[in-house]
Design a protein around this motif. Structure first.
Motif, short mmCIF file in Angstrom:
data_model
loop_
_atom_site.label_atom_id
_atom_site.label_comp_id
_atom_site.label_asym_id
_atom_site.label_seq_id
_atom_site.Cartn_x
_atom_site.Cartn_y
_atom_site.Cartn_z
N LEU A 192 52.27 41.17 33.78
CA LEU A 192 52.73 40.43 34.94
C LEU A 192 51.58 39.57 35.48
O LEU A 192 50.43 40.00 35.46
N ALA A 193 51.91 38.39 35.94
CA ALA A 193 50.89 37.49 36.49
C ALA A 193 50.48 37.98 37.87
O ALA A 193 51.14 37.68 38.87
N LEU A 194 49.41 38.73 37.93
CA LEU A 194 48.97 39.32 39.20
C LEU A 194 48.62 38.25 40.23
O LEU A 194 48.80 38.46 41.43
N ASP A 195 48.10 37.11 39.75
CA ASP A 195 47.74 36.06 40.69
C ASP A 195 48.96 35.53 41.43
O ASP A 195 48.88 35.19 42.62
N LYS A 196 50.12 35.49 40.74
CA LYS A 196 51.35 35.05 41.40
C LYS A 196 51.97 36.18 42.22
O LYS A 196 52.48 35.94 43.32
N LEU A 197 51.91 37.39 41.71
CA LEU A 197 52.53 38.52 42.38
C LEU A 197 51.87 38.81 43.72
O LEU A 197 52.53 39.15 44.70
N TYR A 198 50.54 38.65 43.77
CA TYR A 198 49.81 38.97 44.99
C TYR A 198 49.14 37.75 45.62
O TYR A 198 48.29 37.89 46.50
N SER A 199 49.53 36.55 45.16
CA SER A 199 48.97 35.30 45.71
C SER A 199 47.45 35.32 45.68
O SER A 199 46.78 35.05 46.68
N LEU A 200 46.90 35.65 44.52
CA LEU A 200 45.44 35.75 44.37
C LEU A 200 44.85 34.38 44.05
O LEU A 200 45.45 33.58 43.35
N PRO A 201 43.64 34.12 44.54
CA PRO A 201 42.98 32.84 44.26
C PRO A 201 42.33 32.78 42.88
O PRO A 201 41.76 31.77 42.50
N LYS A 250 46.16 47.41 51.38
CA LYS A 250 45.00 47.70 52.24
C LYS A 250 44.06 46.51 52.37
O LYS A 250 43.00 46.61 52.98
N GLY A 251 44.45 45.37 51.80
CA GLY A 251 43.59 44.19 51.86
C GLY A 251 42.39 44.27 50.94
O GLY A 251 41.41 43.55 51.12
N GLY A 252 42.47 45.15 49.95
CA GLY A 252 41.33 45.37 49.08
C GLY A 252 41.16 44.36 47.96
O GLY A 252 40.20 44.45 47.20
N LEU A 253 42.08 43.40 47.82
CA LEU A 253 41.98 42.43 46.73
C LEU A 253 41.25 41.15 47.14
O LEU A 253 40.91 40.33 46.29
N GLU A 254 41.01 41.01 48.43
CA GLU A 254 40.44 39.76 48.95
C GLU A 254 39.03 39.49 48.44
O GLU A 254 38.63 38.35 48.28
N SER A 255 38.27 40.55 48.17
CA SER A 255 36.87 40.36 47.76
C SER A 255 36.68 40.44 46.25
O SER A 255 35.56 40.30 45.76
N VAL A 256 37.75 40.65 45.49
CA VAL A 256 37.64 40.74 44.03
C VAL A 256 37.46 39.34 43.45
O VAL A 256 38.24 38.43 43.73
N LYS A 257 36.42 39.19 42.62
CA LYS A 257 36.08 37.87 42.08
C LYS A 257 36.79 37.55 40.77
O LYS A 257 36.99 36.39 40.44
N SER A 258 37.15 38.57 40.02
CA SER A 258 37.84 38.32 38.76
C SER A 258 38.59 39.57 38.31
O SER A 258 38.26 40.69 38.72
N TYR A 259 39.61 39.34 37.48
CA TYR A 259 40.41 40.44 36.94
C TYR A 259 40.40 40.36 35.42
O TYR A 259 40.58 39.27 34.84
N LEU A 260 40.18 41.48 34.77
CA LEU A 260 40.11 41.52 33.31
C LEU A 260 41.18 42.45 32.76
O LEU A 260 41.28 43.61 33.17
N PRO A 292 50.21 50.59 40.02
CA PRO A 292 50.15 51.20 41.34
C PRO A 292 48.82 50.98 42.06
O PRO A 292 48.79 50.78 43.26
N ALA A 293 47.72 50.99 41.29
CA ALA A 293 46.40 50.82 41.92
C ALA A 293 46.27 49.44 42.55
O ALA A 293 45.78 49.31 43.68
N ILE A 294 46.70 48.40 41.84
CA ILE A 294 46.61 47.04 42.38
C ILE A 294 47.52 46.90 43.59
O ILE A 294 47.16 46.26 44.59
N TYR A 295 48.70 47.49 43.53
CA TYR A 295 49.64 47.42 44.66
C TYR A 295 49.04 48.09 45.89
O TYR A 295 49.07 47.52 46.99
N LEU A 296 48.50 49.29 45.73
CA LEU A 296 47.91 50.00 46.86
C LEU A 296 46.72 49.24 47.44
O LEU A 296 46.55 49.16 48.65
N ALA A 297 45.92 48.66 46.56
CA ALA A 297 44.77 47.88 47.02
C ALA A 297 45.22 46.66 47.81
O ALA A 297 44.61 46.29 48.83
N SER A 298 46.31 46.04 47.37
CA SER A 298 46.82 44.85 48.08
C SER A 298 47.33 45.21 49.47
O SER A 298 47.18 44.45 50.42
#
Length: 232
Positions: free
Chosen positions: A27-36, A9-19, A1-7
């Motif tokens: 789930l592959a978050l990079d595919k789910l939210y089109s993360l770079p 609000k545009g809050g994932l754009e500045s995240v440099k890495s996910y651990l 839920p946290a990642i979904y809510l952040a997405s």
């Protein structure tokens, strides 16, 4: 839920890495939210030893209780995951023949936790009764799920696969049986969407067929676990 809510609000754009702590990411978050960026795994011990500063070296532990989301938000979040599974070309090709199987019964088993004391005997009895009324039935047997970083053939899944083998060996006739032991969450969501009915434990075992695919079914749970679930 946290990642979904952040997405949202545009809050994932500045995240440099996910651990993912101890590889607990399904789930592959990079595919789910089109993360770079990709999701990498980190052990609890390394996480504790590493010093975290500020700026790009800051660590944010994302966690939000489902109760903080409205029913509409949860529905949209789930639909996003289901959409990712439905659009997977490899899964579509792999399970193209599922439409020919009817009824297709989802059967959840467990050799780890939340299993029936007489699980195999009970399930065999249920299956035999189903076969009497629906001789053309087929089974999807679900067990432990692999995370993003492990192979579906890992020894961790051996106990569940042994239960599957024992069940299949005791079935009368030769029904089509598909084992999802050690498969990914995305694959289980895809397959559950093709099923007609489910039988599984009430907790995570029913998540794929009941929550994501909305199947009718039967969920079982101990009295002790029910008290835990009700307090969540």
């Amino acid at each position: 839920p946290a990642i979904y809510l952040a997405s949202c609000k545009g809050g994932l754009e500045s995240v440099k890495s996910y651990l993912a702590v101890d590889s607990r990411c399904y789930l592959a978050l990079d595919k789910l939210y089109s993360l770079p960026v990709e999701v990498n795994t980190i052990s609890t011990s390394v996480l504790r030893e590493r010093s975290w500063g500020t700026g790009h070296d800051a660590l944010c532990v994302a966690g939000v209780n489902f109760k903080s989301l409205s029913d509409l938000e949860i529905s949209k979040m789930d639909a996003q995951v289901v959409g990712l599974a439905a659009a997977d070309i490899e899964l579509t090709d792999k399970y193209a023949d599922l439409v020919k199987l009817s009824p297709l019964i989802w059967l959840g088993i467990s050799a780890q936790k939340r299993s029936w004391v007489n699980q195999e005997d009970a399930l065999i009895e249920v299956i035999e009764r189903i076969s009497n009324q629906y001789p053309g039935y087929a089974l999807v047997i679900d067990g432990m799920t692999s995370n993003m970083f492990e192979s579906g053939t890992s020894v961790d899944f051996a106990a569940d696969q042994d239960v599957v083998n024992d069940l299949v060996g005791r079935l009368s006739g030769s029904p089509v049986v598909i084992s999802l032991v050690g498969c990914s969450s995305l694959e289980k969501i895809f397959v559950s969407s093709k099923c007609d009915f489910f039988i599984s434990n009430y907790s995570t075992g029913s998540m794929y067929p009941a929550r994501f695919s909305g199947l009718p079914g039967l969920a079982h749970l101990s009295k002790a676990m029910m008290e835990v679930v009700e307090s969540m």
